[in-house]
Design a protein around this motif. Structure first.
Motif, PDB file in Angstrom:
ATOM      1  N   VAL A  44       0.852  -1.188   0.000  1.00 61.34           N
ATOM      2  CA  VAL A  44       0.000   0.000   0.000  1.00 61.34           C
ATOM      3  C   VAL A  44       0.886   1.235   0.000  1.00 61.34           C
ATOM      4  O   VAL A  44       1.974   1.228   0.574  1.00 61.34           O
ATOM      5  CB  VAL A  44      -0.942  -0.012   1.237  1.00 61.34           C
ATOM      6  CG1 VAL A  44      -0.146   0.030   2.529  1.00 61.34           C
ATOM      7  CG2 VAL A  44      -1.948   1.113   1.178  1.00 61.34           C
ATOM      8  N   VAL A  45       0.451   2.276  -0.703  1.00 61.44           N
ATOM      9  CA  VAL A  45       1.105   3.573  -0.606  1.00 61.44           C
ATOM     10  C   VAL A  45       0.176   4.499   0.164  1.00 61.44           C
ATOM     11  O   VAL A  45      -1.052   4.427   0.036  1.00 61.44           O
ATOM     12  CB  VAL A  45       1.465   4.164  -1.988  1.00 61.44           C
ATOM     13  CG1 VAL A  45       2.592   3.379  -2.613  1.00 61.44           C
ATOM     14  CG2 VAL A  45       0.266   4.200  -2.912  1.00 61.44           C
ATOM     15  N   LEU A  46       0.781   5.350   0.978  1.00 67.91           N
ATOM     16  CA  LEU A  46       0.030   6.245   1.851  1.00 67.91           C
ATOM     17  C   LEU A  46       0.497   7.675   1.659  1.00 67.91           C
ATOM     18  O   LEU A  46       1.675   7.928   1.407  1.00 67.91           O
ATOM     19  CB  LEU A  46       0.229   5.846   3.318  1.00 67.91           C
ATOM     20  CG  LEU A  46      -0.087   4.396   3.710  1.00 67.91           C
ATOM     21  CD1 LEU A  46       0.370   4.134   5.139  1.00 67.91           C
ATOM     22  CD2 LEU A  46      -1.569   4.114   3.561  1.00 67.91           C
ATOM     23  N   GLN A  54      -4.121  10.779   4.769  1.00 66.98           N
ATOM     24  CA  GLN A  54      -5.078  11.500   3.938  1.00 66.98           C
ATOM     25  C   GLN A  54      -5.550  10.681   2.743  1.00 66.98           C
ATOM     26  O   GLN A  54      -6.625  10.920   2.201  1.00 66.98           O
ATOM     27  CB  GLN A  54      -4.453  12.811   3.447  1.00 66.98           C
ATOM     28  CG  GLN A  54      -4.005  13.747   4.553  1.00 66.98           C
ATOM     29  CD  GLN A  54      -5.160  14.217   5.412  1.00 66.98           C
ATOM     30  OE1 GLN A  54      -6.266  14.458   4.912  1.00 66.98           O
ATOM     31  NE2 GLN A  54      -4.925  14.355   6.712  1.00 66.98           N
ATOM     32  N   ALA A  55      -4.727   9.724   2.321  1.00 68.47           N
ATOM     33  CA  ALA A  55      -5.082   8.925   1.142  1.00 68.47           C
ATOM     34  C   ALA A  55      -4.304   7.614   1.180  1.00 68.47           C
ATOM     35  O   ALA A  55      -3.198   7.540   1.734  1.00 68.47           O
ATOM     36  CB  ALA A  55      -4.773   9.688  -0.137  1.00 68.47           C
ATOM     37  N   GLN A 102      -2.483  12.311  -7.494  1.00 65.11           N
ATOM     38  CA  GLN A 102      -1.208  12.353  -8.213  1.00 65.11           C
ATOM     39  C   GLN A 102      -0.046  11.972  -7.295  1.00 65.11           C
ATOM     40  O   GLN A 102       0.903  11.316  -7.731  1.00 65.11           O
ATOM     41  CB  GLN A 102      -1.009  13.725  -8.841  1.00 65.11           C
ATOM     42  CG  GLN A 102      -1.977  13.987  -9.992  1.00 65.11           C
ATOM     43  CD  GLN A 102      -1.732  15.302 -10.716  1.00 65.11           C
ATOM     44  OE1 GLN A 102      -0.998  16.157 -10.244  1.00 65.11           O
ATOM     45  NE2 GLN A 102      -2.363  15.463 -11.857  1.00 65.11           N
ATOM     46  N   GLU A 103      -0.136  12.331  -6.016  1.00 58.41           N
ATOM     47  CA  GLU A 103       0.923  11.941  -5.083  1.00 58.41           C
ATOM     48  C   GLU A 103       0.885  10.441  -4.817  1.00 58.41           C
ATOM     49  O   GLU A 103       1.933   9.791  -4.759  1.00 58.41           O
ATOM     50  CB  GLU A 103       0.798  12.721  -3.774  1.00 58.41           C
ATOM     51  CG  GLU A 103       1.979  12.511  -2.843  1.00 58.41           C
ATOM     52  CD  GLU A 103       2.000  13.469  -1.671  1.00 58.41           C
ATOM     53  OE1 GLU A 103       2.847  13.279  -0.783  1.00 58.41           O
ATOM     54  OE2 GLU A 103       1.169  14.397  -1.639  1.00 58.41           O
ATOM     55  N   LEU A 108       3.871   4.831  -6.377  1.00 58.52           N
ATOM     56  CA  LEU A 108       3.856   3.416  -6.741  1.00 58.52           C
ATOM     57  C   LEU A 108       5.259   2.989  -7.185  1.00 58.52           C
ATOM     58  O   LEU A 108       6.000   3.777  -7.778  1.00 58.52           O
ATOM     59  CB  LEU A 108       2.866   3.163  -7.883  1.00 58.52           C
ATOM     60  CG  LEU A 108       1.375   3.206  -7.538  1.00 58.52           C
ATOM     61  CD1 LEU A 108       0.542   3.116  -8.806  1.00 58.52           C
ATOM     62  CD2 LEU A 108       1.001   2.079  -6.572  1.00 58.52           C
ATOM     63  N   PRO A 109       5.626   1.745  -6.924  1.00 61.95           N
ATOM     64  CA  PRO A 109       6.930   1.267  -7.401  1.00 61.95           C
ATOM     65  C   PRO A 109       6.963   1.203  -8.926  1.00 61.95           C
ATOM     66  O   PRO A 109       5.911   1.172  -9.586  1.00 61.95           O
ATOM     67  CB  PRO A 109       7.033  -0.130  -6.789  1.00 61.95           C
ATOM     68  CG  PRO A 109       5.616  -0.551  -6.556  1.00 61.95           C
ATOM     69  CD  PRO A 109       4.870   0.702  -6.200  1.00 61.95           C
ATOM     70  N   ALA A 110       8.153   1.177  -9.480  1.00 66.47           N
ATOM     71  CA  ALA A 110       8.302   1.091 -10.935  1.00 66.47           C
ATOM     72  C   ALA A 110       7.577  -0.152 -11.452  1.00 66.47           C
ATOM     73  O   ALA A 110       7.677  -1.234 -10.871  1.00 66.47           O
ATOM     74  CB  ALA A 110       9.773   1.045 -11.306  1.00 66.47           C
TER      75      ALA A 110
END
Length: 323
Positions: A44-46, A54-55, A102-103, A108-110
């Motif tokens: 997961v990206v935060l 926030q997202a 957009q952030e 995300l990883p490549a």
């Protein structure tokens, strides 16, 4: 412990806590669901501000022909971004969504290819269009007002009501039969088409064990007086909506109308738990016809994708020419 693994565990720990706090996060994006369908293969990206998330954007990484693919697991209808609700004015909300989306995607990883289907409640993908992503509209079918079951019955087409009444004379609906009995019915759907299960039985048991432990699943199976099982429906739910996850049936007993009766019992049961019922599609014409016949409303949702690999771009282009 390697630093990368340390960061991964910290992100997941934060995300698990977020899922416990934010029940509005759809079931397919919940950490426990991802554990059950993807094991350790999800991340997961935060986006955080002032130690408040926030997202978030959970995802699953796969390797195909040496390329990294970001996708979503089988039996997972949607998987995409969650943004913390804002009380700002509409124009400001759009600005906030742009920045957060957009952030998230920048973190995300490549990867060579990305594709996720978003929950139908999320409709603003414009910030990703500006980043080179593409969108395909898909459809599910939903009953949004389970509080009015008389209205739901009135909206159900006559042939379905006839099937339900016919089935009531031949079978009874049981909710106490084992998950193994349901798997047998589910397998028969694919056997009738000369196909094998598109998922492993181990995966199904993983999902069922996790959902049963949280009391967010119910199985409805139609049985006649001879003990024959005609059809079955498996639903799960979160705080807002129930989802028709899987079905099954004996092809030799299809004329009894038991599938319609199972579905009607599932909808009635869902009305005691949540406000909406999602049939999870489908884009397949015969399935679409069945879902629509229950008075469910066609509801669009977005499949978002992006191809970064030049090799894959060439492959997709050649595929489009063949079509």
């Amino acid at each position: 412990m390697p630093q990368k693994m340390e960061h991964l565990l910290e992100r997941k720990q934060k995300y698990r806590a977020l899922c416990e706090q934010e029940s509005a996060i759809p079931i397919f994006s919940q950490a426990w669901w991802l554990d059950s369908v993807a094991g350790d293969d999800w991340d997961v990206v935060l986006v955080e501000k002032g130690n408040i998330i926030q997202a978030s954007l959970p995802y699953v990484l796969r390797k195909r022909m040496g390329m990294t693919i970001i996708s979503q697991p089988v039996l997972t209808q949607n998987l995409g971004p969650w943004l913390r609700p804002s009380s700002a004015k509409y124009a400001k909300q759009l600005s906030q969504e742009k920045d957060l989306l957009q952030e998230l995607y920048a973190r995300l990883p490549a990867h060579a290819f990305y594709r996720q289907s978003w929950h139908c409640s999320r409709s603003n993908w414009l910030p990703l269009y500006w980043q080179g992503y593409q969108q395909t509209t898909r459809y599910t079918y939903r009953i949004e007002a389970l509080s009015d079951m008389e209205g739901v019955w009135a909206d159900t087409q006559a042939n379905i009501r006839t099937d339900i009444r016919k089935a009531e004379k031949q079978v009874s609906i049981r909710t106490d039969l084992s998950f193994e009995r349901f798997i047998d019915l589910n397998r028969k759907v694919f056997e009738r088409q000369g196909m094998v299960l598109p998922y492993t039985e181990a995966l199904l048991r993983s999902i069922d064990s996790a959902a049963e432990a949280r009391n967010v699943r119910q199985i409805f199976i139609a049985e006649d007086e001879q003990g024959r099982l005609h059809a079955g429906v498996y639903i799960i739910w979160d705080k807002d909506c129930a989802y028709y996850l899987m079905g099954g049936g004996d092809p030799d007993l299809r004329s009894s109308g038991a599938t319609s009766l199972c579905m009607w019992h599932a909808i009635q049961f869902a009305s005691t738990k949540v406000r909406a019922f999602d049939f999870e599609g489908s884009m397949l014409e015969p399935v679409e016809r069945f879902c629509r016949a229950f008075g469910a409303k066609q509801t669009p949702y977005f499949s978002i994708s992006k191809t970064n690999s030049k090799l894959l771009k060439t492959y997709f282009f050649l595929q489009s020419l063949r079509k």
